[in-house]
Structures are given as structure tokens and as C-alpha cells.
Design a protein around this motif. Sequence first.
Motif, PDB file in Angstrom:
ATOM      1  N   ILE A 167       0.841  -1.194   0.000  1.00 24.93           N
ATOM      2  CA  ILE A 167       0.000   0.000   0.000  1.00 24.93           C
ATOM      3  C   ILE A 167       0.877   1.246   0.000  1.00 24.93           C
ATOM      4  CG2 ILE A 167      -1.661   1.347   1.361  1.00 24.93           C
ATOM      5  CD1 ILE A 167      -2.739  -1.432   2.365  1.00 24.93           C
ATOM      6  N   TYR A 168       1.904   1.249   0.855  1.00 24.62           N
ATOM      7  CA  TYR A 168       2.807   2.405   0.952  1.00 24.62           C
ATOM      8  C   TYR A 168       3.541   2.635  -0.364  1.00 24.62           C
ATOM      9  CZ  TYR A 168       6.775   5.275   2.328  1.00 24.62           C
ATOM     10  OH  TYR A 168       7.727   6.268   2.388  1.00 24.62           O
ATOM     11  N   ASN A 169       4.109   1.586  -0.929  1.00 25.03           N
ATOM     12  CA  ASN A 169       4.863   1.743  -2.183  1.00 25.03           C
ATOM     13  C   ASN A 169       3.979   2.244  -3.319  1.00 25.03           C
ATOM     14  OD1 ASN A 169       7.328   0.976  -1.057  1.00 25.03           O
ATOM     15  ND2 ASN A 169       7.043  -1.181  -1.575  1.00 25.03           N
ATOM     16  N   GLU A 170       2.774   1.712  -3.437  1.00 28.42           N
ATOM     17  CA  GLU A 170       1.853   2.160  -4.479  1.00 28.42           C
ATOM     18  C   GLU A 170       1.431   3.612  -4.246  1.00 28.42           C
ATOM     19  OE1 GLU A 170      -1.365  -0.645  -4.669  1.00 28.42           O
ATOM     20  OE2 GLU A 170      -0.041  -2.268  -5.360  1.00 28.42           O
ATOM     21  N   SER A 171       1.217   3.973  -2.990  1.00 32.61           N
ATOM     22  CA  SER A 171       0.829   5.336  -2.681  1.00 32.61           C
ATOM     23  C   SER A 171       1.969   6.312  -2.974  1.00 32.61           C
ATOM     24  CB  SER A 171       0.403   5.439  -1.213  1.00 32.61           C
ATOM     25  OG  SER A 171      -0.078   6.728  -0.947  1.00 32.61           O
ATOM     26  N   CYS A 172       3.196   5.907  -2.700  1.00 37.39           N
ATOM     27  CA  CYS A 172       4.351   6.753  -3.042  1.00 37.39           C
ATOM     28  C   CYS A 172       4.375   7.010  -4.547  1.00 37.39           C
ATOM     29  CB  CYS A 172       5.659   6.102  -2.591  1.00 37.39           C
ATOM     30  SG  CYS A 172       5.946   6.219  -0.817  1.00 37.39           S
ATOM     31  N   ALA A 173       4.135   5.965  -5.320  1.00 42.82           N
ATOM     32  CA  ALA A 173       4.128   6.113  -6.777  1.00 42.82           C
ATOM     33  C   ALA A 173       3.021   7.070  -7.215  1.00 42.82           C
ATOM     34  CB  ALA A 173       3.964   4.751  -7.448  1.00 42.82           C
ATOM     35  N   SER A 174       1.835   6.946  -6.622  1.00 46.05           N
ATOM     36  CA  SER A 174       0.729   7.809  -7.038  1.00 46.05           C
ATOM     37  C   SER A 174       0.950   9.262  -6.612  1.00 46.05           C
ATOM     38  CB  SER A 174      -0.607   7.284  -6.511  1.00 46.05           C
ATOM     39  OG  SER A 174      -0.710   7.457  -5.121  1.00 46.05           O
ATOM     40  N   HIS A 175       1.669   9.478  -5.514  1.00 41.37           N
ATOM     41  CA  HIS A 175       1.981  10.842  -5.059  1.00 41.37           C
ATOM     42  C   HIS A 175       3.295  11.360  -5.638  1.00 41.37           C
ATOM     43  CE1 HIS A 175      -1.334  11.214  -2.253  1.00 41.37           C
ATOM     44  NE2 HIS A 175      -1.062  10.028  -1.774  1.00 41.37           N
ATOM     45  N   LYS A 176       3.938  10.518  -6.453  1.00 41.72           N
ATOM     46  CA  LYS A 176       5.198  10.875  -7.111  1.00 41.72           C
ATOM     47  C   LYS A 176       6.292  11.271  -6.110  1.00 41.72           C
ATOM     48  CE  LYS A 176       3.116  12.308 -11.505  1.00 41.72           C
ATOM     49  NZ  LYS A 176       2.031  11.413 -11.442  1.00 41.72           N
ATOM     50  N   VAL A 177       6.427  10.423  -5.072  1.00 33.55           N
ATOM     51  CA  VAL A 177       7.501  10.595  -4.100  1.00 33.55           C
ATOM     52  C   VAL A 177       8.279   9.283  -3.998  1.00 33.55           C
ATOM     53  CG1 VAL A 177       6.340  12.373  -2.740  1.00 33.55           C
ATOM     54  CG2 VAL A 177       6.039   9.982  -2.121  1.00 33.55           C
TER      55      VAL A 177
END
Length: 170
Positions: A19-29
Motif C-alpha cells: 500500500i505504501y509503495n503504491e501510494s508513493c508512486a501515485s503521489h510521485k515521491v
Amino acid sequence: QAAAAAAASKAQSKSFLEIYNESCASHKVRPNSAVQALLPSRPGVPVSSAAAGEVSLDLSRNYVGDRGFLAILDVVQRWPTLQRLIVTENGLRNNAIKALTAAALKHPSLTAIDVSDNYISEGAGKALETLLKENSRVVELGFSNTKIDVDCRLRLKDLLAINGATRKHG
């Protein structure tokens, strides 16, 4: 409806790390390696708990910044048993705290939050006041070494006392 149920089931089968890794990708961080190390890589694996069986996520002294914190909030929102969130010295500003309070308003088990040692001020203080007024489950709040003014600090302490009394008698 079946597709929505399947998507919800798939989302629940993801680990907090996914969840964290996918969210980082979606927030471009870029994912923070220390945060990644704290999160389990398999679904259903409990995260190490604090004393007395309390479920805690301690990100102290771990710079994530406002944008990176949004990815962490995605994990927090999908972690219904989380009780304590410690984000001291995370490089957070008012907007991150506003996002945190929005997420914490409806969180079913979050009772303690520490935002100390972040560069936050009046905007964050007002958001924290709203959180304490609208979510009486939050009974502990750390905000030391911030720019939140004295009047707001006193109001926060009063609201914490009310929430604590409500919890003891409720």
C-alpha cells in the motif's frame, strides 16, 4: 457490484508495504527506506506493537515531508487497528497535519498522536482542535517544540482532558 467487491477484496489482501509503495508512486515521491523497513511485506502480518499490546507506528526522526506523509496516511487509513501514531521530527508542516486530522477524524481506533518537533503553527493547531472536538477517541496528543501559540496549546490541553474524561466515564 461484483467487480467492486473483488477490487475491495484485492485491496484488503495487500500488505501495508505494498500500500505504501503504491501510494508513493501515485503521489510521485520516493519511498522512504526507514518507513519501508517498519511495514510488513505480507498481508495480515501484524506490525510490532508497543507496550501493553498497543498497535503503534513510530516514525520518529524520519524525514518524510508533506508529500511523503500523504503516502503514510494512505497506510494509516487502511490500518483499522492502529492506536498510536508518532510522527515527531518528520519535516511536516501545516498542510500535512491538516491531512492527518482529516484522516484521523473517522479512524476507528487511533487514540494517540504525536506531531512534536515539526514546523507547524496556527493552521495545524486549528486542525488539531477540530480533531479533538469531533473525535473523542483521541486522548493523547503531543505537540511540543512547535510554533503552535500558547492560547491554542491551552485549548488543546482542555480538549484532551475532556476526551480523557469522556473515555473513562463513557
